[in-house]
Design an enzyme around this catalytic site. Structure first.
Site, PDB file in Angstrom:
ATOM      1  N   THR A 118     -19.561   7.167 -16.444  1.00  0.00           N
ATOM      2  CA  THR A 118     -18.455   7.649 -15.608  1.00  0.00           C
ATOM      3  C   THR A 118     -18.167   9.138 -15.787  1.00  0.00           C
ATOM      4  O   THR A 118     -18.337   9.676 -16.891  1.00  0.00           O
ATOM      5  CB  THR A 118     -17.160   6.878 -15.954  1.00  0.00           C
ATOM      6  N   TYR A 142     -10.819   4.493 -21.679  1.00  0.00           N
ATOM      7  CA  TYR A 142     -11.909   4.048 -20.796  1.00  0.00           C
ATOM      8  C   TYR A 142     -13.088   5.026 -20.879  1.00  0.00           C
ATOM      9  O   TYR A 142     -14.228   4.628 -21.130  1.00  0.00           O
ATOM     10  CB  TYR A 142     -11.395   3.915 -19.356  1.00  0.00           C
TER      11      TYR A 142
END
Ligand code: UDP
Length: 332
Positions: A118, A142
């Protein structure tokens, strides 16, 4: 024909990658606990094993059933805001399950691994576009959990010879142009599906999270990349693994503001998106645009659907055809 094990293959990006693999005739086994994925997102032709990655026995059985040449790992918790409320849960689940999966690859002699990573591992970068060598500074657990997995893969490569592709998505968007698959999160937090449902009168007006960013129209700029183009990048990365491990940033290399997305949705829907200005959302950087020169140079990848209008039109077509998403009941 090759054999692949795909974790999280019932999810948004994973399901589009499964479709791309099936489309070229590969044998695909999906392992997904359907906590956020959908049974109906796994196209016929793939085998679905419903199991949690934390269930070691189930993962062993999946490896035995799939006998994969490569593992593609999508299964993860992926909400930045939720990760700020439950940091250790995110690190334990995402990094823990991922590391266990990498270890299973080594045990089973699987030499290739593709990680769904990501742009969140760059935090709030000061420069754009962001290439692969930009400083790593995750601003959320995250993003941190994905960075931990990238580091685990680097060590697995160095010590065990595992070849890996770390694919850092910017904003995955749109839906399968053939209309088989789309985006269906519960709760939905992403801009394009929320804007579409607001335009269609299925949701309240869209909140614009921050109108005072240092951008031309005051709203955040993001790089939206069509999910089927992302899927294609996975196939090219898999081929590239024959030569070496790779890390790629994946976007369209173009930025669009929240207001530009809202206008594109209004054009596609033929009616304006009702909006209201809201405060900034915690942790949102002003501008994230991918530098994609590396994958382009290595593989020739370039998005087939780079235009925001085209991306939004595929998303709208799927929402119109599936007003309730894949189905309201969990596990559907
Ligand atoms: N956004 C917004 N309203 C919403 C959802 C998102 O203004 O209801 C903004 C968000 O602040 C960000 C952009 O839209 O600047 C894209 O957000 P999304 O959650 O789709 O993806 P992210 O960039 O967080 O991965």
């Amino acid at each position: 024909m090759s054999r692949y094990l795909v974790t999280g293959g019932a999810g948004y990006v994973g399901s589009h990658v499964v479709a791309a693999l099936l489309g070229r005739g590969d044998a695909v086994t999906v392992i997904d606990d359907l906590s956020t994925g959908h049974r109906a997102a796994v196209l016929p032709g793939a085998r679905l094993i419903v199991a949690d990655l934390a269930d070691g026995a189930a993962v062993e059985a999946a490896f035995a059933a799939a006998r994969p040449e490569a593992v593609l790992h999508f299964a993860a918790r992926s909400l930045v805001g939720e990760s700020m409320r439950d940091p250790l849960g995110y690190l334990a689940d995402n990094a823990g399950n991922g590391i266990a999966l990498i270890r299973a690859c080594i045990r089973h002699g699987v030499g290739r691994f593709v990680l769904s990573s990501t742009a969140a591992l760059f935090g709030a970068p000061s420069a754009a576009p962001i290439d692969e060598d930009a400083p790593i500074a995750p601003a959320s657990p995250y993003g941190e959990s994905k960075w931990m997995l990238e580091r685990a893969l680097a060590w697995a490569g160095r010590v065990h010879g595992l070849r890996y592709a770390a694919l850092r998505y910017f904003n995955a968007a749109g839906a399968d142009p053939a209309g088989r698959l789309g985006e269906d999160h519960d709760p939905e937090t992403h801009l394009i599906p929320l804007a579409i449902d607001a335009a269609l009168g299925r949701r309240p007006p869209l909140g614009i999270f921050g109108t005072d960013y240092p951008t031309p129209d005051g709203t955040c700029i993001r790089d939206y990349v069509h999910v089927s183009d992302l899927a294609e990048a996975h196939l090219l990365a898999l081929a590239r693994l024959e030569q070496a491990s790779v890390t790629y940033n994946l976007g369209s290399a173009t930025g669009h503001s929240v207001r530009a997305v809202i206008e594109a949705v209004g054009r596609a829907a033929g009616r304006p998106v009702p909006v209201e200005a809201k405060p900034r959302r915690a942790g949102d950087p002003a501008c994230l645009i991918a530098g994609c020169a590396r994958i382009r140079a290595d593989t020739g990848w370039t998005p087939r659907l780079p235009s925001l209008d085209a991306i939004v039109e595929t998303a709208l077509a799927w929402r119109l055809a599936h007003p309730g998403g894949y189905g309201r009941a969990k596990g559907v």
